[in-house]
Design a protein around this motif. Sequence first.
Motif, PDB file in Angstrom:
ATOM      1  N   VAL A   1       0.856  -1.183   0.000  1.00 45.49           N
ATOM      2  CA  VAL A   1       0.000   0.000   0.000  1.00 45.49           C
ATOM      3  C   VAL A   1       0.891   1.232   0.000  1.00 45.49           C
ATOM      4  CG1 VAL A   1      -1.728   1.301   1.266  1.00 45.49           C
ATOM      5  CG2 VAL A   1      -1.835  -1.186   1.206  1.00 45.49           C
ATOM      6  N   ASN A   2       0.742   2.042  -0.988  1.00 50.06           N
ATOM      7  CA  ASN A   2       1.518   3.279  -1.060  1.00 50.06           C
ATOM      8  C   ASN A   2       0.550   4.444  -0.957  1.00 50.06           C
ATOM      9  OD1 ASN A   2       3.364   5.266  -1.405  1.00 50.06           O
ATOM     10  ND2 ASN A   2       4.201   4.488  -3.348  1.00 50.06           N
ATOM     11  N   ILE A   3       0.204   4.745   0.272  1.00 54.11           N
ATOM     12  CA  ILE A   3      -0.830   5.751   0.487  1.00 54.11           C
ATOM     13  C   ILE A   3      -0.354   7.132   0.078  1.00 54.11           C
ATOM     14  CG2 ILE A   3      -0.214   6.267   2.877  1.00 54.11           C
ATOM     15  CD1 ILE A   3      -3.797   5.800   1.601  1.00 54.11           C
TER      16      ILE A   3
ATOM     17  N   PHE B   1      -0.679   7.645  -3.555  1.00 53.44           N
ATOM     18  CA  PHE B   1      -2.102   7.846  -3.836  1.00 53.44           C
ATOM     19  C   PHE B   1      -2.509   9.283  -3.519  1.00 53.44           C
ATOM     20  CE2 PHE B   1      -6.400   7.797  -1.922  1.00 53.44           C
ATOM     21  CZ  PHE B   1      -7.129   7.614  -3.085  1.00 53.44           C
TER      22      PHE B   1
END
Lengths: 98, 267
Positions: B1-3, B6
């Motif tokens: 997850v690469n928040i 994003f």
Amino acid sequence: MSQDQRQAWFARVVESGLQNQIFNPSDVLAHATPDVLASHLPPELLSKVLQASLAAGSMTPERVLETVTPDVLARHVPHDVLWACIAAAAHRAGVVAR
Amino acid sequence: VNIKAFFVDALASALDLGVARPDDVLRHVTPDVLAQHLPRPLWARVISACLNAPRVDAKLLVDTIGIANLAEHIPSTIIWACIAEVGARSLGKQPAVAVAKQPDVPVAAAPQPANRPAPQPLRVAPQPLGRSTPQPLTPPPPEVLTAVPRATPVPIPAGAPAIPAPLAAIAGELETAVPAQAPSRSRTPTGQRNASIGGVGRIGATARRPQAAATPAPTRRARSATDTTETETASEIAVDDSQLVDWSAAETISTGDDDFSDLGRKR
């Protein structure tokens, strides 16, 4: 803010969410349910989805989104549905202030 | 997850597409938040850009810092609150997420309420250099004070009442030591002025009056039986004649025992 701008932004956010694994295709289809897709996608798109699934032998969320791209979603699916998907992902990521 | 990636996509595209404005970003990423989280090199860049720009606004700040840096250094809750507001507004809704509270902002760096008036710089009325406001001056003292007659010590005439021996000796010593020095001393101008200003000097400036001859205080001695007798006889007490004692007869009767040592104890 024009409709095109809003639409482009939602498309970009959904695309980024998928690319950055904030949510995955199954999360999208959890909100953009078959009923939603069937209600809002144009017939030619429904046909295309079906054809791709038939050719691959299965219909998976990933395969659906290969046809129903974020641009298509943002163009046809209500934005509040897309936003619900995005917001739910944000909740899961723990970035929503309580 | 690469928040964070994003967030960069979401915010950058929102700004590019006009869905969001830099003001929307700065409403969440306030200067206090930046001060708390932005690294110093980025702050240096911000300050330089602001100094060189003709106008400092939210766009300048967001462009200078960059969305990537904001997403990298600002807490995710704040960035998400900004995105959520943009999203809610694009849907025609009220933003469900208010401005995110920063979790670890110290009290001293807490954002100031918007309705608080900006502190006004202190203004001091300019005063010309070397010129001061005229102040009312007290009138100077009179120039000539020597005309005031001063009392000089009067020599004691020969027929004056005699001074008791110890005081007479002291007075004689004083007169021989400084015979006429004090009365003949003249004031300096400075001394006059000071005396007139302070008021205290006036006391000292006047001629010292000769000391009046004081009656010698009775020196205390140890009481004896004789003193007691004298004191008793000196006091005027109303006595009847019948109470009087013929001392001459008493002396003859007396056995010669004049022991009055216990008189004080009896009294």
